[in-house]
Write a protein that holds these residues in place. Structure first.
Motif, PDB file in Angstrom:
ATOM      1  N   ASN A  81      -9.208  10.514   3.266  1.00 35.72           N
ATOM      2  CA  ASN A  81      -7.840  10.137   3.649  1.00 35.72           C
ATOM      3  C   ASN A  81      -7.823   9.277   4.908  1.00 35.72           C
ATOM      4  O   ASN A  81      -6.765   9.062   5.482  1.00 35.72           O
ATOM      5  CB  ASN A  81      -7.007  11.402   3.891  1.00 35.72           C
ATOM      6  N   ALA A  82      -8.965   8.807   5.350  1.00 33.67           N
ATOM      7  CA  ALA A  82      -9.064   8.077   6.613  1.00 33.67           C
ATOM      8  C   ALA A  82      -8.434   6.693   6.512  1.00 33.67           C
ATOM      9  O   ALA A  82      -8.416   6.070   5.456  1.00 33.67           O
ATOM     10  CB  ALA A  82     -10.526   7.941   7.025  1.00 33.67           C
ATOM     11  N   ILE A  83      -7.936   6.225   7.646  1.00 38.12           N
ATOM     12  CA  ILE A  83      -7.510   4.832   7.762  1.00 38.12           C
ATOM     13  C   ILE A  83      -8.785   4.027   7.939  1.00 38.12           C
ATOM     14  O   ILE A  83      -9.618   4.351   8.786  1.00 38.12           O
ATOM     15  CB  ILE A  83      -6.560   4.644   8.955  1.00 38.12           C
ATOM     16  N   ALA A 116      -5.020   0.868  16.771  1.00 35.09           N
ATOM     17  CA  ALA A 116      -6.273   0.255  17.222  1.00 35.09           C
ATOM     18  C   ALA A 116      -6.162  -1.257  17.065  1.00 35.09           C
ATOM     19  O   ALA A 116      -5.209  -1.762  16.450  1.00 35.09           O
ATOM     20  CB  ALA A 116      -7.457   0.781  16.414  1.00 35.09           C
ATOM     21  N   LEU A 117      -7.140  -1.964  17.601  1.00 32.55           N
ATOM     22  CA  LEU A 117      -7.255  -3.411  17.420  1.00 32.55           C
ATOM     23  C   LEU A 117      -8.643  -3.700  16.881  1.00 32.55           C
ATOM     24  O   LEU A 117      -9.608  -3.046  17.270  1.00 32.55           O
ATOM     25  CB  LEU A 117      -7.079  -4.157  18.745  1.00 32.55           C
ATOM     26  N   VAL A 127      -4.349  -2.673  13.920  1.00 32.55           N
ATOM     27  CA  VAL A 127      -4.485  -1.727  12.816  1.00 32.55           C
ATOM     28  C   VAL A 127      -3.292  -0.792  12.958  1.00 32.55           C
ATOM     29  O   VAL A 127      -3.100  -0.184  14.012  1.00 32.55           O
ATOM     30  CB  VAL A 127      -5.808  -0.936  12.885  1.00 32.55           C
ATOM     31  N   LYS A 128      -2.495  -0.686  11.912  1.00 38.60           N
ATOM     32  CA  LYS A 128      -1.257   0.093  11.956  1.00 38.60           C
ATOM     33  C   LYS A 128      -1.425   1.411  11.204  1.00 38.60           C
ATOM     34  O   LYS A 128      -2.172   1.489  10.235  1.00 38.60           O
ATOM     35  CB  LYS A 128      -0.107  -0.701  11.310  1.00 38.60           C
ATOM     36  N   ALA A 129      -0.690   2.420  11.658  1.00 40.96           N
ATOM     37  CA  ALA A 129      -0.665   3.702  10.952  1.00 40.96           C
ATOM     38  C   ALA A 129       0.031   3.489   9.615  1.00 40.96           C
ATOM     39  O   ALA A 129       1.054   2.805   9.542  1.00 40.96           O
ATOM     40  CB  ALA A 129       0.076   4.744  11.778  1.00 40.96           C
ATOM     41  N   ASP A 130      -0.529   4.063   8.557  1.00 38.01           N
ATOM     42  CA  ASP A 130       0.065   3.885   7.230  1.00 38.01           C
ATOM     43  C   ASP A 130       1.075   4.971   6.887  1.00 38.01           C
ATOM     44  O   ASP A 130       1.762   4.889   5.872  1.00 38.01           O
ATOM     45  CB  ASP A 130      -1.028   3.815   6.161  1.00 38.01           C
ATOM     46  N   PRO A 151     -14.335   3.978   7.670  1.00 42.14           N
ATOM     47  CA  PRO A 151     -13.312   4.910   8.167  1.00 42.14           C
ATOM     48  C   PRO A 151     -13.187   4.832   9.691  1.00 42.14           C
ATOM     49  O   PRO A 151     -14.196   4.856  10.398  1.00 42.14           O
ATOM     50  CB  PRO A 151     -13.817   6.282   7.733  1.00 42.14           C
ATOM     51  N   LEU A 152     -11.958   4.711  10.170  1.00 39.46           N
ATOM     52  CA  LEU A 152     -11.707   4.630  11.617  1.00 39.46           C
ATOM     53  C   LEU A 152     -11.186   5.942  12.176  1.00 39.46           C
ATOM     54  O   LEU A 152     -11.628   6.394  13.213  1.00 39.46           O
ATOM     55  CB  LEU A 152     -10.691   3.519  11.910  1.00 39.46           C
TER      56      LEU A 152
END
Length: 156
Positions: A81-83, A116-117, A127-130, A151-152
């Motif tokens: 489930n990771a971004i 994050a960038l 990088v945006k939260a989904d 995965p971040l």
């Protein structure tokens, strides 16, 4: 060496320097000419050492009980489930050096928040939260080279 090859070697050398900044480890060039094909492959071994030296999370040796098996399955499930990184580049967890991080474990975020960038080709891409949720795990460190689809972090 003929001058038409030296210009390509200069371009390849420039690309090698860019690759070093972006954390890439391989680059292949192929150009067709009337009389044949020019091929050049570059591998940056010092980057491979950096990537190989990335932090690894070690867990204690498994014990023979069901509670340990359940806790070992949790990281694998949360990684699914990771971004993930949308591109190859360098990840940053704060907007500038010395600034407060966008998120830490436990931070409440809303869908669309910058978490994050990723710097790629001297451009900082947010990088945006989904989804809305709480940051459960962060898999990267500030300034770490990341690959596409790596995965971040996990937001649940």
């Amino acid at each position: 060496m003929p001058s038409y090859f030296s210009s390509y070697f200069n371009k390849v050398e420039h690309m090698s320097q860019m690759m070093d900044k972006m954390g890439l480890t391989e680059f292949k060039v192929e150009t067709s000419f009337l009389f044949g094909i020019f091929r050049r492959e570059i591998e940056l071994s010092k980057q491979k050492n950096i990537v190989a030296a990335a932090p690894t999370v070690f867990s204690p040796p498994p014990q023979n009980n069901s509670a340990t098996a359940a806790t070992e399955a949790a990281p694998a499930a949360s990684a699914a489930n990771a971004i993930k990184s949308p591109m190859v580049g360098v990840a940053y967890l704060s907007p500038e050096p010395g600034a407060k991080a966008f998120i830490v474990v436990g931070t409440q975020v809303k869908a669309g928040d910058t978490i994050a960038l990723i710097e790629a080709m001297k451009t900082f891409n947010p990088v945006k939260a989904d989804k809305d949720g709480t940051v459960k795990e962060i898999y990267i460190t500030d300034g770490q080279a990341v690959e596409f689809d790596q995965p971040l972090m996990v937001i649940e």
